[in-house]
Design a protein around this motif. Structure first.
Motif: not given
Length: 409
Positions: A23-30, A154-164, A169-179
């Motif tokens: 759940c906390r991954m949201l804070s690192g990604m959003v 650390v993990c959240g931004p890396l996951l967003v970077a890997a997604t884009v 780029a739009l899928y970064a929000v989709v992945v964030t919402a899914a996590v």
């Protein structure tokens, strides 16, 4: 490691810790996801910043409301409603971007998503307080949570970077919402959450009911002051990095590494003194290290000081969380922890803004002094409570008649 094994051995706690981490991954990604998508959609950093800011403001001011829902109607109800509303809000945001809608419309969509942020941290903290009876085990758990919180940035931004890197780029929000949705569903189904929900004391009446006794108000103000300091540190060292010709990311990484190390060591040690006494020492060291940034030291010394600041800030966060839970009744803990979230966000935002003004009009050194003053003021106020006998709290009616799920009053 023995302390961590003991703390995690309580029934159902390991499952809650793992789900809360997701759940906390949201804070690192959003924040990064919204910034990237809004910038890509509008071509404006100003609009992107407005989108990210709208999310943060909404989260800060609505988290106590979701805490109230959890205490009154149950944690599982609050998680279900908030997760559903946030998924719809993220869906609206994605639809607006996909339809190339007017970029300004992304701001209210992000605000709605922030307002619907699930109170996962507040609920998991309330579960720890209800299920884990020993103060030392609670401190260990909250130190572990602090360590995991640092790691998601650390993990959240890396996951967003890997997604884009592999998707638009739009899928970064989709992945964030899914996590976020996966973590909330996992937490909601945890047996410990069900147990606390089933045996929670009744809460009725309008408005927030957080047992606003003197100690609760004081610790929330201390949390805000400590968050003010860390917001000020980030702004001042970013400006200082520019003066030194050093990348600011290196300084912020040192701060995060110190936080991870400090939280880990604190959770594994049994330190003397009460929680308020330990917090007084941690905040005094915290403020002292920030004060040392004022003269504008060189790169290596700045890195060492930032590691030290993070090292004492990690334990301070854990102690603050324990005290917030102890100063609230069993019927209002989710709200108290939700207000803790708001106190952190508001304090951080205020520290960033005030220190930014000081840095702009005076110097980065005076910005660090401003941040240090907030931390040292918080330490002084805690010291007063240590030397003065704390007031005796009158238990609420719910506490007088209902025991916690572990059988302890």
């Amino acid at each position: 490691m023995a302390r961590y094994r003991t703390a995690l051995a309580h029934p159902g706690i390991a499952r809650v810790v793992a789900a809360a981490f997701v759940c906390r991954m949201l804070s690192g990604m959003v924040s990064l996801a919204l910034l990237l998508v809004a910038k890509d959609a509008s071509g404006s950093y100003a609009n992107a910043g407005s989108v990210s800011g709208a999310y943060a403001v909404a989260l800060a001011f609505t988290s106590p409301v979701w805490g109230r829902v959890a205490d009154r109607h149950g944690a599982r109800t609050a998680l279900a409603w908030s997760a559903s509303l946030q998924s719809l809000s993220f869906g609206l945001f994605v639809a607006l971007v996909a339809a190339s809608a007017w970029p300004a419309l992304l701001v209210p969509a992000a605000f709605l998503a922030g307002a619907a942020t699930p109170p996962a941290a507040a609920i998991s903290n309330a579960v720890y307080m209800a299920v884990v009876s020993g103060e030392e085990d609670r401190k260990t758990l909250f130190a572990l949570c602090g360590l995991l919180t640092e790691s998601v940035f650390v993990c959240g931004p890396l996951l967003v970077a890997a997604t884009v890197m592999v998707l638009p780029a739009l899928y970064a929000v989709v992945v964030t919402a899914a996590v976020s949705a996966i973590g909330v569903l996992w937490l909601r189904a945890a047996p410990a959450v069900r147990l606390v929900d089933r045996e929670r004391p009744p809460l009725t009446g309008p408005g927030l009911r957080i047992d606003w006794n003197r100690r609760q108000v004081h610790i929330q103000l201390v949390v805000a002051a400590a968050a003010f300091a860390i917001g000020g540190v980030q702004v001042s060292v970013t400006a200082h990095a520019g003066e030194l010709g050093t990348h600011a990311g290196l300084f912020l990484a040192a701060l995060a590494c110190g936080g991870v190390l400090g939280s880990f060591l604190y959770g594994g040690l049994r330190l003397p003194g009460s929680g308020p006494a330990q917090l007084t020492v941690a905040l005094a060291l915290y403020g002292g290290c920030i004060l040392a940034l004022g003269p504008g030291p060189g790169t290596l010394l700045t890195l060492a000081l930032l590691v030290a600041i993070g090292f004492v800030n990690g334990p301070a966060d854990a102690i603050e969380t324990v005290l917030v839970g102890e100063y609230a009744s069993a019927a209002t803990r989710a709200q108290a922890f939700a207000v803790l979230v708001a106190s952190n966000w508001v304090g951080f935002a205020a520290g960033s803004f005030v220190t930014g003004v000081v840095v702009q009009h005076v110097s980065p050194g005076f910005g660090a002094l401003t941040a240090a003053a907030a931390a040292l003021l918080a330490a002084a106020s805690m010291a007063v409570t240590v030397v003065r006998k704390p007031p005796r709290l009158r238990p609420s009616a719910a506490e007088q008649s209902v025991e916690s799920p572990t059988g302890h009053p």
